[in-house]
Design a protein around this motif. Sequence first.
Motif, PDB file in Angstrom:
ATOM      1  N   CYS A  50       0.851  -1.186   0.000  1.00  0.00           N
ATOM      2  CA  CYS A  50       0.000   0.000   0.000  1.00  0.00           C
ATOM      3  C   CYS A  50       0.888   1.238   0.000  1.00  0.00           C
ATOM      4  CB  CYS A  50      -0.957  -0.009   1.174  1.00  0.00           C
ATOM      5  SG  CYS A  50      -0.168  -0.128   2.764  1.00  0.00           S
ATOM      6  N   PHE A  51       0.349   2.308  -0.550  1.00  0.00           N
ATOM      7  CA  PHE A  51       1.139   3.522  -0.719  1.00  0.00           C
ATOM      8  C   PHE A  51       0.251   4.737  -0.473  1.00  0.00           C
ATOM      9  CE2 PHE A  51       3.197   6.963  -2.960  1.00  0.00           C
ATOM     10  CZ  PHE A  51       4.533   6.734  -2.677  1.00  0.00           C
ATOM     11  N   GLY A  52       0.854   5.807   0.018  1.00  0.00           N
ATOM     12  CA  GLY A  52       0.065   7.012   0.228  1.00  0.00           C
ATOM     13  C   GLY A  52       0.937   8.237   0.359  1.00  0.00           C
ATOM     14  N   VAL A  53       0.310   9.393   0.297  1.00  0.00           N
ATOM     15  CA  VAL A  53       1.011  10.643   0.571  1.00  0.00           C
ATOM     16  C   VAL A  53       0.576  11.077   1.951  1.00  0.00           C
ATOM     17  CG1 VAL A  53       1.518  12.946  -0.219  1.00  0.00           C
ATOM     18  CG2 VAL A  53       0.862  11.205  -1.855  1.00  0.00           C
ATOM     19  N   MET A  54       1.497  11.070   2.888  1.00  0.00           N
ATOM     20  CA  MET A  54       1.177  11.476   4.256  1.00  0.00           C
ATOM     21  C   MET A  54       2.330  12.318   4.775  1.00  0.00           C
ATOM     22  SD  MET A  54      -0.130   8.097   6.187  1.00  0.00           S
ATOM     23  CE  MET A  54      -1.448   7.059   5.603  1.00  0.00           C
ATOM     24  N   ILE A  55       2.034  13.127   5.792  1.00  0.00           N
ATOM     25  CA  ILE A  55       3.139  13.747   6.509  1.00  0.00           C
ATOM     26  C   ILE A  55       3.407  12.887   7.743  1.00  0.00           C
ATOM     27  CG2 ILE A  55       2.865  16.096   5.649  1.00  0.00           C
ATOM     28  CD1 ILE A  55       1.133  16.730   8.009  1.00  0.00           C
ATOM     29  N   ASN A  56       4.494  13.162   8.443  1.00  0.00           N
ATOM     30  CA  ASN A  56       4.872  12.304   9.553  1.00  0.00           C
ATOM     31  C   ASN A  56       3.786  12.093  10.597  1.00  0.00           C
ATOM     32  OD1 ASN A  56       7.600  10.997   9.868  1.00  0.00           O
ATOM     33  ND2 ASN A  56       8.091  12.860   8.772  1.00  0.00           N
ATOM     34  N   PRO A  57       3.038  13.133  10.964  1.00  0.00           N
ATOM     35  CA  PRO A  57       1.980  12.897  11.945  1.00  0.00           C
ATOM     36  C   PRO A  57       0.993  11.835  11.486  1.00  0.00           C
ATOM     37  CG  PRO A  57       2.328  15.226  11.662  1.00  0.00           C
ATOM     38  CD  PRO A  57       3.182  14.561  10.643  1.00  0.00           C
ATOM     39  N   GLY A  58       0.929  11.572  10.185  1.00  0.00           N
ATOM     40  CA  GLY A  58       0.047  10.516   9.705  1.00  0.00           C
ATOM     41  C   GLY A  58       0.755   9.181   9.615  1.00  0.00           C
ATOM     42  N   SER A  59       1.985   9.168   9.080  1.00  0.00           N
ATOM     43  CA  SER A  59       2.637   7.883   8.823  1.00  0.00           C
ATOM     44  C   SER A  59       3.127   7.221  10.106  1.00  0.00           C
ATOM     45  CB  SER A  59       3.783   8.072   7.838  1.00  0.00           C
ATOM     46  OG  SER A  59       4.709   8.997   8.326  1.00  0.00           O
ATOM     47  N   GLN A  60       3.563   8.009  11.093  1.00  0.00           N
ATOM     48  CA  GLN A  60       4.075   7.377  12.318  1.00  0.00           C
ATOM     49  C   GLN A  60       3.016   6.583  13.073  1.00  0.00           C
ATOM     50  OE1 GLN A  60       6.537   9.837  14.784  1.00  0.00           O
ATOM     51  NE2 GLN A  60       7.707  10.618  13.076  1.00  0.00           N
ATOM     52  N   PRO A  61       1.843   7.182  13.384  1.00  0.00           N
ATOM     53  CA  PRO A  61       0.824   6.377  14.062  1.00  0.00           C
ATOM     54  C   PRO A  61       0.380   5.193  13.210  1.00  0.00           C
ATOM     55  CG  PRO A  61       0.209   8.683  14.083  1.00  0.00           C
ATOM     56  CD  PRO A  61       1.408   8.575  13.212  1.00  0.00           C
ATOM     57  N   THR A  62       0.391   5.354  11.881  1.00  0.00           N
ATOM     58  CA  THR A  62      -0.038   4.259  11.013  1.00  0.00           C
ATOM     59  C   THR A  62       0.905   3.071  11.156  1.00  0.00           C
ATOM     60  OG1 THR A  62      -0.895   5.889   9.469  1.00  0.00           O
ATOM     61  CG2 THR A  62      -0.634   3.662   8.641  1.00  0.00           C
ATOM     62  N   VAL A  63       2.220   3.338  11.083  1.00  0.00           N
ATOM     63  CA  VAL A  63       3.176   2.246  11.202  1.00  0.00           C
ATOM     64  C   VAL A  63       3.109   1.630  12.593  1.00  0.00           C
ATOM     65  CG1 VAL A  63       5.624   1.696  11.184  1.00  0.00           C
ATOM     66  CG2 VAL A  63       4.675   3.169   9.426  1.00  0.00           C
ATOM     67  N   LYS A  64       2.915   2.481  13.580  1.00  0.00           N
ATOM     68  CA  LYS A  64       2.829   1.991  14.953  1.00  0.00           C
ATOM     69  C   LYS A  64       1.649   1.027  15.110  1.00  0.00           C
ATOM     70  CE  LYS A  64       2.728   3.954  19.470  1.00  0.00           C
ATOM     71  NZ  LYS A  64       2.163   5.074  20.195  1.00  0.00           N
ATOM     72  N   GLU A  65       0.519   1.430  14.545  1.00  0.00           N
ATOM     73  CA  GLU A  65      -0.668   0.592  14.647  1.00  0.00           C
ATOM     74  C   GLU A  65      -0.493  -0.682  13.823  1.00  0.00           C
ATOM     75  OE1 GLU A  65      -2.905   0.785  16.678  1.00  0.00           O
ATOM     76  OE2 GLU A  65      -4.621  -0.353  15.957  1.00  0.00           O
ATOM     77  N   MET A  66       0.263  -0.580  12.715  1.00  0.00           N
ATOM     78  CA  MET A  66       0.560  -1.769  11.914  1.00  0.00           C
ATOM     79  C   MET A  66       1.284  -2.807  12.757  1.00  0.00           C
ATOM     80  SD  MET A  66       1.799  -0.636   8.167  1.00  0.00           S
ATOM     81  CE  MET A  66       0.734  -0.894   6.785  1.00  0.00           C
ATOM     82  N   ASN A  67       2.291  -2.338  13.513  1.00  0.00           N
ATOM     83  CA  ASN A  67       3.020  -3.263  14.380  1.00  0.00           C
ATOM     84  C   ASN A  67       2.091  -3.905  15.381  1.00  0.00           C
ATOM     85  OD1 ASN A  67       5.444  -2.738  13.188  1.00  0.00           O
ATOM     86  ND2 ASN A  67       5.938  -1.039  14.546  1.00  0.00           N
ATOM     87  N   ASN A  68       1.221  -3.061  15.928  1.00  0.00           N
ATOM     88  CA  ASN A  68       0.302  -3.548  16.932  1.00  0.00           C
ATOM     89  C   ASN A  68      -0.619  -4.627  16.366  1.00  0.00           C
ATOM     90  OD1 ASN A  68      -1.019  -3.546  19.426  1.00  0.00           O
ATOM     91  ND2 ASN A  68      -2.592  -2.209  18.595  1.00  0.00           N
ATOM     92  N   LEU A  69      -0.983  -4.473  15.105  1.00  0.00           N
ATOM     93  CA  LEU A  69      -1.871  -5.442  14.471  1.00  0.00           C
ATOM     94  C   LEU A  69      -1.077  -6.576  13.798  1.00  0.00           C
ATOM     95  CD1 LEU A  69      -4.384  -2.955  12.838  1.00  0.00           C
ATOM     96  CD2 LEU A  69      -4.792  -4.402  14.812  1.00  0.00           C
ATOM     97  N   ASN A  70       0.229  -6.565  14.053  1.00  0.00           N
ATOM     98  CA  ASN A  70       1.087  -7.606  13.492  1.00  0.00           C
ATOM     99  C   ASN A  70       1.126  -7.572  11.965  1.00  0.00           C
ATOM    100  OD1 ASN A  70       2.929  -9.481  14.175  1.00  0.00           O
ATOM    101  ND2 ASN A  70       1.504 -10.703  15.405  1.00  0.00           N
ATOM    102  N   MET A  71       1.226  -6.387  11.412  1.00  0.00           N
ATOM    103  CA  MET A  71       1.304  -6.241   9.962  1.00  0.00           C
ATOM    104  C   MET A  71       2.639  -5.599   9.618  1.00  0.00           C
ATOM    105  SD  MET A  71      -2.470  -4.577   9.513  1.00  0.00           S
ATOM    106  CE  MET A  71      -2.581  -4.512   7.753  1.00  0.00           C
ATOM    107  N   GLY A  72       3.280  -6.077   8.560  1.00  0.00           N
ATOM    108  CA  GLY A  72       4.551  -5.491   8.159  1.00  0.00           C
ATOM    109  C   GLY A  72       5.274  -6.459   7.250  1.00  0.00           C
TER     110      GLY A  72
END
Lengths: 347, 431, 296
Positions: free
Chosen positions: B250-272
């Motif tokens: 998946c791909f998107g245009v985000m600034i850091n306030p968007g991408s950081q929580p997203t990656v964090k939640e990905m880890n939490n959901l065991n995605m990566g």
Amino acid sequence: MALPSGTFNQSYAQDMAIFRTKTQWILLFAFLAFLFTCPLYSGDRILTILTIIGITVISVHGLNILTGYCNQISIGHAGFMAVGAYTSGMLTAHLGWSFWAALPCAALMAGLVGILFGLPSLKVKGFYLIMATIAAQFIIIWFILQFRNITGGGDGLAVPRPEIGDFVFKSKASYFYLVMIFACLATFAATNIVRTRAGRAFIAIRDNELAAEVMGVNLWAYKLLAFFIGCVFAGVAGALLVHYVAFATVDQFPFMNSVWYLGMLIVGGMGSTAGVIFGVVSLKLLDELVVIVGPMLAVVVSPQAAASLSLIMRGLIIIIFLIFEPRGLAHRWQMVKAYYRLWPFSH
Amino acid sequence: MAKIKWLFVASLLIMLVALPLLGACGEEEAPPPEGPPPPVEYTLYVGGCFALTGAYAEDMAASLAGYEDYIAWVNENKILAPWYPDKTIPDNVTFEVLWRDDELNVEKVLSIYEELKDAGLMVERVSGSPQALALMNLLNEDRIGATSAAAGPYLLSPPKTIFTNYPIYTDDCAAFADWFLENWTEDRAPRFAFLTADNAMGRGVVTDELKAYLTSIGYEIVGEQYVPLVPTAPPTTQLLWLKDNGVDACFGVMINPGSQPTVKEMNNLNMGPDKAYKITFGCATPSHIQVFVPAMGEEGNGFVVAGGYASWDDTGVGMTFANQLLAANRPDKVGAMHIMYVDGIIEAMTQVEALRLAMLEVPVEELTPADVLEYGFYRIKSLDIGGITSTPLTYGPADIEGVDEVRIQQVQDGKIVDLGTYPCHHIYKHQ
Amino acid sequence: MTFFLQLIVSGFSLGMVYALIAIGFVIILKCSKAFNIAQGHFVMIGGYLGFTFLVTFHLPVWASLLAAIAVAIVMGLLIERLTLRPLIGQPVLAVIMMTIALATVFEGLATLIWGGEYKAYHGVLPTITLRIGEISVPPEMLIGIMVSVVTVAILMLLFRYTKSGLAMRATAEDEQVVQSAGIRVTTVYALSWVIACVVGVISGIILGGVSGVMVGMSQVGLKAFAVVLLGGVNSIGGAIIAGITLGMLENIAAGYLDPLLPAGGGLANIFPFIVIIIVLVFRPHGLFGLVEIERI
């Protein structure tokens, strides 16, 4: 103290006149003459500011009728502007309509959407209505983003500039005239709408809803009418704005604009046509002041600190203003007028 | 009562001061090029609109710092960059940064634009998508060249006069897709979805042309999901949707306030890429990896950024220069500076180069914005940024995208790893 | 099914925080009839305070929380004394404008003090990882829920059993009666602003731990408005239930409806507002609000 000493109303026509004395007429014409010769002695920058002020005045007039006269508080006015803007933008860009045909449609469309979101006003007021209008702002913008095939979505929509025959309103000066004519018409219309039967009904609703209903004012019809009229003004303003930029994006109609429109109304004075103009002009000039002060402060502190300091300053000026003059500039203007008319006596 | 009255009068006066100031500023800073004849010193302005307050405040503040430090250096050394000793600036010309805070407000941008034009700024800069969309037609009509910190695909349709120094978002996405496909080992077609910010910038990347390209190289497009520009809650729903639909990339245009929580939640959901559920998430460059890594560390492993600048410890001349400027002017910020500082340097360098090239053709006192565009921006060919950008910058009437390749970087073991560059496909929306 | 359950779980934890923000808003609305546009800005300031105490000063979590609450109390007192007390007796709109101005000042202050930067403190707050099968709760959220529950419980006790709590409830009912009973209404106002600031700051710290803090975070206040509306203005319990309901509904709508929409949705953002319109048309006083009867 509505009249200068020694002037008395002797007929109904005189009682109703907005401009009662010769001096007032002369002042009006002097002001109009000054306004319409502005392009001769001011640069593009001043014209841009005045054009934006003109567009905002049109919009806030609508809000004034809705909120100032009918007491239906709306924090979604920028959303209704977007409706007008996109209606006109799509009609001219996709269907090749002339701006002059698209503008009434834009106004009508904004009015109809206004009625739609005004429907809850029949049941609720105050806080609840504020919420409904905030919802309107966000839902409208979201809809525009959803239908990106026709609205351009996030990429925006290029719209043509208005033209008459071969003449295109492209230069700053020509668009300034266009907007100012509309602003004057809007001011004229707004002043007189509130003096009609409908306007008196609005005021009755504002002062006491139940009493108004008992007197025979049809709340249902008049509240929706207020929404319709208010949003028609917004639609015209929105259309003028996008045709000015020659481009329509949802970013031109942010939520904070809606909030600040209400702020302009409060600063100027609710329920007063002059108040609208005072409010818009003073807050827009305050905005410009903030822009200029920022880089000046930057000599002392870092640029960003300077920019934020000027933001804080804007907030503080409004706070000070509210504490010492909560009834708005229009009220203060009346006091000043009364004072100089009576001078040197105090009563 | 009297006290209140006085206070009121005072505040009114403050407002009234605004009026003469408005007039005065336009006049005081009258265009110096019209001033008295030669041997006199000329001041040329660079800069433009910066949104120093609002959602992009930190990016723009760093960018402005880059502008200021670079311009101070140029005024001192009279050359374009340490690696360009031959590109000299005339001795009688000094540069000055002119900036205004537009608060990310379109109406403000319009009047600021006119103000800066009156003040004699012959170049412009736009600081975000809202401003770029509002100004691009005006800039084109007035024939003023502008540098940009926003790179939406709308700039390409048709090319106007806003020049970018990092790739257009749709090209970032295409390059990300190229890279992902190279490493794809399974037999089936990879499933692709957009996970992007919910505003004009983020939504701009989702175009039919890009989808057509992705399908043509073998992707299966699943759909798109939107995350608020500044999320106030983790994007659990959106990520679960990706998981539920078996998305691989998946791909998107985000600034850091968007991408950081997203990656964090990905880890939490065991995605990566190396988690139970395999998915690779990439972002276009406003999600600066140089900001992302210090904040997220190893938690950010597997996150990809397309179209970014070199990392701070890059050994190329460009990054060395940027580090020197930073150490000389802002020692307290070394190691803590936002990467957009580099954007400021590049933008300022582009503007100075455009002005310098135009001065070769037209005497400085007769210079107009159109000259700067015509003889300046359009003649910038292979402007070397010392390795900060993926390729040297080249501009022309039909080429507003400075770079030709997209740098792909990934977070691995809490470090930035360069994965090479992929060509720009110049995918944009036809209107 | 996992998909659905996960949406419910994360919606629930989110809803608790919404409810906390909404409570601050309700208390001010009830006590002083003020529509506080700056409530979301208290949250934003809270997030930044959390960053300052936790990361910059390296304080332990309990000390940071106490310090942030102390700042919030001072902030609430100052706001009330300096900006809102002079407006007593002024029309409601003047108060709204005052909160708009306050919001501007807060935005400026946040940019001035913290550079408007995105500050994240991932992994600083204590976490409890809870995993049931494939369903997981955002680690910080669990702490968030606990803090929210404790805060709400304290507030409930305050309103029920303390003198000032009773005074606040009475003021919400009828200001004049309260004044004639010899209660200082100004003290009640001050207290309501202090409570609003404190709960705002607490929820800011929780949210900041989850997704970081930024000036744009103040937008979360808008969601709180929707919560208040759904729950009914008169009811704190309603705000809690509405907060959780809205958090879940928002997630479910985004999960199931988004893919059906022409341009891919983004429904989570505006879903609260659709709820608002529906509620206003069918049940204008919210799920738990009192129906007001008006007399001339």
